[in-house]
Motif scaffolding. Structure first.
Motif, mmCIF file in Angstrom:
data_model
loop_
_atom_site.group_PDB
_atom_site.id
_atom_site.type_symbol
_atom_site.label_atom_id
_atom_site.label_comp_id
_atom_site.label_asym_id
_atom_site.label_seq_id
_atom_site.Cartn_x
_atom_site.Cartn_y
_atom_site.Cartn_z
ATOM 1 N N THR A 178 -63.438 91.425 72.172
ATOM 2 C CA THR A 178 -62.476 92.224 72.936
ATOM 3 C C THR A 178 -62.748 93.601 73.417
ATOM 4 O O THR A 178 -62.405 94.051 74.491
ATOM 5 C CB THR A 178 -60.848 92.302 72.199
ATOM 6 O OG1 THR A 178 -60.516 91.206 71.692
ATOM 7 C CG2 THR A 178 -59.953 93.028 73.027
ATOM 8 N N LYS A 204 -52.134 97.715 72.898
ATOM 9 C CA LYS A 204 -51.612 96.526 72.691
ATOM 10 C C LYS A 204 -51.288 95.901 73.988
ATOM 11 O O LYS A 204 -51.840 94.845 74.315
ATOM 12 C CB LYS A 204 -50.230 96.346 71.927
ATOM 13 C CG LYS A 204 -50.338 96.884 70.603
ATOM 14 C CD LYS A 204 -50.939 95.719 69.817
ATOM 15 C CE LYS A 204 -50.131 94.310 69.696
ATOM 16 N NZ LYS A 204 -50.851 93.288 68.574
ATOM 17 N N THR A 205 -51.250 96.582 74.918
ATOM 18 C CA THR A 205 -51.082 96.281 76.479
ATOM 19 C C THR A 205 -52.282 95.683 77.005
ATOM 20 O O THR A 205 -52.441 94.736 77.659
ATOM 21 C CB THR A 205 -50.465 97.247 77.426
ATOM 22 O OG1 THR A 205 -48.996 97.779 76.866
ATOM 23 C CG2 THR A 205 -50.399 96.820 78.832
ATOM 24 N N ALA A 237 -53.496 92.366 75.462
ATOM 25 C CA ALA A 237 -52.574 91.197 75.919
ATOM 26 C C ALA A 237 -53.179 90.857 77.444
ATOM 27 O O ALA A 237 -53.148 89.754 77.910
ATOM 28 C CB ALA A 237 -51.030 91.827 75.948
ATOM 29 N N MET A 238 -53.378 92.101 78.182
ATOM 30 C CA MET A 238 -53.919 91.877 79.625
ATOM 31 C C MET A 238 -55.156 90.982 79.420
ATOM 32 O O MET A 238 -55.456 90.028 80.130
ATOM 33 C CB MET A 238 -54.268 93.034 80.110
ATOM 34 C CG MET A 238 -54.778 93.122 81.808
ATOM 35 S SD MET A 238 -54.963 94.584 82.419
ATOM 36 C CE MET A 238 -56.480 94.273 83.726
ATOM 37 N N ALA A 291 -56.425 88.716 77.189
ATOM 38 C CA ALA A 291 -56.284 87.532 76.665
ATOM 39 C C ALA A 291 -55.922 86.674 77.897
ATOM 40 O O ALA A 291 -56.386 85.742 77.798
ATOM 41 C CB ALA A 291 -55.109 87.533 75.573
ATOM 42 N N VAL A 292 -54.949 87.304 78.632
ATOM 43 C CA VAL A 292 -54.456 86.373 79.981
ATOM 44 C C VAL A 292 -55.497 86.153 80.784
ATOM 45 O O VAL A 292 -55.811 84.833 81.239
ATOM 46 C CB VAL A 292 -53.333 87.046 80.711
ATOM 47 C CG1 VAL A 292 -52.969 85.973 81.657
ATOM 48 C CG2 VAL A 292 -52.091 86.954 79.492
ATOM 49 N N THR A 333 -58.680 87.134 71.505
ATOM 50 C CA THR A 333 -58.756 88.431 72.287
ATOM 51 C C THR A 333 -57.516 89.511 71.865
ATOM 52 O O THR A 333 -57.242 90.507 71.820
ATOM 53 C CB THR A 333 -58.669 88.101 73.589
ATOM 54 O OG1 THR A 333 -59.937 87.307 73.805
ATOM 55 C CG2 THR A 333 -58.679 89.428 74.523
ATOM 56 N N TYR A 334 -56.094 88.550 71.988
ATOM 57 C CA TYR A 334 -54.860 89.249 71.846
ATOM 58 C C TYR A 334 -54.895 89.806 70.437
ATOM 59 O O TYR A 334 -54.232 90.769 70.328
ATOM 60 C CB TYR A 334 -53.808 88.229 71.975
ATOM 61 C CG TYR A 334 -52.403 89.143 71.694
ATOM 62 C CD1 TYR A 334 -51.816 89.840 72.770
ATOM 63 C CD2 TYR A 334 -51.757 88.871 70.586
ATOM 64 C CE1 TYR A 334 -50.802 90.328 72.658
ATOM 65 C CE2 TYR A 334 -50.376 89.384 70.607
ATOM 66 C CZ TYR A 334 -50.035 90.291 71.484
ATOM 67 O OH TYR A 334 -48.613 90.948 71.382
ATOM 68 N N HIS A 370 -54.217 98.897 66.226
ATOM 69 C CA HIS A 370 -53.842 99.659 67.342
ATOM 70 C C HIS A 370 -53.222 100.854 67.321
ATOM 71 O O HIS A 370 -53.280 101.882 68.079
ATOM 72 C CB HIS A 370 -53.005 98.601 68.229
ATOM 73 C CG HIS A 370 -51.497 98.495 67.606
ATOM 74 N ND1 HIS A 370 -51.464 97.784 66.471
ATOM 75 C CD2 HIS A 370 -50.579 99.090 67.907
ATOM 76 C CE1 HIS A 370 -50.053 97.715 66.211
ATOM 77 N NE2 HIS A 370 -49.550 98.588 66.923
#
Length: 416
Positions: free
Chosen positions: A27, A43-44, A47-48, A50-51, A232-233, A360
């Motif tokens: 990550t 965290k943002t 999440a980005m 991971a997608v 990744t998330y 985080h």
């Protein structure tokens, strides 16, 4: 899929576990600089990433074909060999994650596969030319190319913006960082998720479920993409800490230059089928960006430990995998013993990580980072202020050594 045996099913699950560890281990490649400069909240950012890792997994299968049909000779490989290879790769991933070193998940997988194959069938099972041209040479060239590209991009960026206020342009650079970080995440999905696809495909070939030379089935692509996205998330916060601030202090222009350079190198290699280490590429670009700004320095003590980990990854993962393969050759009890050792080793590493948690909420705390060494401090003391505006009182504090204290003055702790 109705022909998948119990052992083959265990290998597929183990491969997806490796893919999961690859996700949280890497990550930092995409998001460490974005988090350290404050462009995105932790965290943002994950999440980005991971997608986009999931999306990237569907863009190409060239790297997967390199692993499933090039690195080792399929005719001499059994399902047990692949299981042993994955055990070596997973344990090395977890160990380097524990100590916060951004080593290569890709090379851990390659090392495991090579070590297990050598133990099983000897040197005839490994294609030496593929190892040299598509693994070793890219491992040396990629971080150098990415580092030089990031260094030049950083200097060009500061040169073009030398008459502007750095604070006024910071917002634009942060937006650029977000875009380039997304590109790195997409590139990571096209390269690293495919490695698990290749391993699962190789397992299916050895289990006579697929014909040699087959492309990964759709369900393999989907499962590998989902596994790396979930990892990744989760966020490999220990390695994000090292990449974001442990190697060098980055500002938004440097972060933008580093990530753009890394994404370009990774995407080019994926197109050519070179299964390089995204970790090495991103680490090289971070160091290049650190050196590209006047007054910027690299913490060479951290970098040296990272280089040592890179050098040890292939042989260390290979040695563990070879030992695991020796056990699996003994029969069902050996396979069970390897599975137990994998679970026990993973549990021990996880429990050790809980002694000093990093997540985080504290990943950017300065007190967690290694202090600069003697060389770094000396370089910072004599370097001119950064390009991008007149010197400020804050910059003068870091570039002009303070006068020596008198002998009667009480000693004060140094700050870095």
């Amino acid at each position: 899929m109705e022909h998948i045996t119990l052992l083959l099913g265990i290998v597929i699950v183990t491969a997806l576990v490796f893919d999961f560890t690859n996700g949280f281990h890497d990550t930092a490649n995409a998001m460490a600089t974005t988090i350290s400069t404050g462009a995105l909240k932790p965290k943002t950012a994950v999440a980005m990433s991971a997608v986009l890792n999931l999306v990237g997994a569907f863009l190409s299968v060239e790297v997967a074909k390199t692993i499933s049909g090039g690195l080792v000779n399929e005719s001499g490989i059994t399902t047990e060999v692949i299981f042993a290879a994955l055990v070596g790769a997973i344990l090395w991933n977890l160990l380097t994650w524990l100590i916060g070193l951004p080593s290569s998940s890709s090379h851990a997988l390659f090392g495991g596969l090579i070590g297990a194959t050598l133990m099983s069938v000897g040197t005839s099972g490994v294609n030496g030319s593929v190892v040299l041209t598509k693994i070793l040479l890219p491992a040396v060239a990629a971080p150098i190319v990415a580092g030089l590209a990031a260094l030049l991009a950083t200097r060009l960026t500061y040169k073009l913006a030398k008459k502007t206020d750095e604070k006024a342009t910071a917002k634009g650079y942060r937006a650029g960082q977000i875009a380039s970080a997304g590109l790195v995440s997409l590139a990571h999905g096209t390269n690293d998720a495919q490695k698990t696809m290749g391993i699962i495909t190789l397992a299916l070939v050895t289990g006579n479920v697929l014909a040699p030379g087959s492309n990964p089935p759709l369900w393999v692509i989907v499962s590998a993409g989902v596994a790396i996205a979930l990892g990744t998330y989760l966020g490999g916060w220990r390695i994000i800490r090292t990449m974001g601030k442990g190697l060098t202090e980055l500002r938004p222009p440097q972060g933008f230059a580093a990530q753009t350079s890394a994404a370009t190198v990774i995407l080019a290699s994926s197109h050519l089928g070179f299964s390089l280490s995204t970790t090495q590429v991103c680490s090289g670009s971070v160091m290049g960006a650190g050196l590209g700004r006047k007054g910027g320095v690299v913490r060479w003590s951290t970098a040296t430990r990272m280089f040592v980990a890179w050098g040890l990854t292939l042989p260390a993962a290979g040695l563990v995998a070879a030992c695991a393969e020796f056990l699996t050759k003994q029969g069902p009890w050996g396979i069970a013993a390897v599975a137990v050792l994998l679970v026990a080793g993973s549990g021990i590493i996880w429990s050790l990580s809980r002694r000093q948690p990093v997540d985080h909420t504290n990943v950017t705390d300065d007190e967690l980072h290694e202090p600069a060494g003697v060389v770094t401090t000396a370089m910072a003391a004599v370097s001119p202020p950064p390009i991008g505006g007149p010197a400020t009182a804050e910059s003068l504090k870091t570039t002009i050594p303070a006068p020596a204290a008198s002998v009667t003055e009480p000693a004060r702790p140094a700050t870095v």
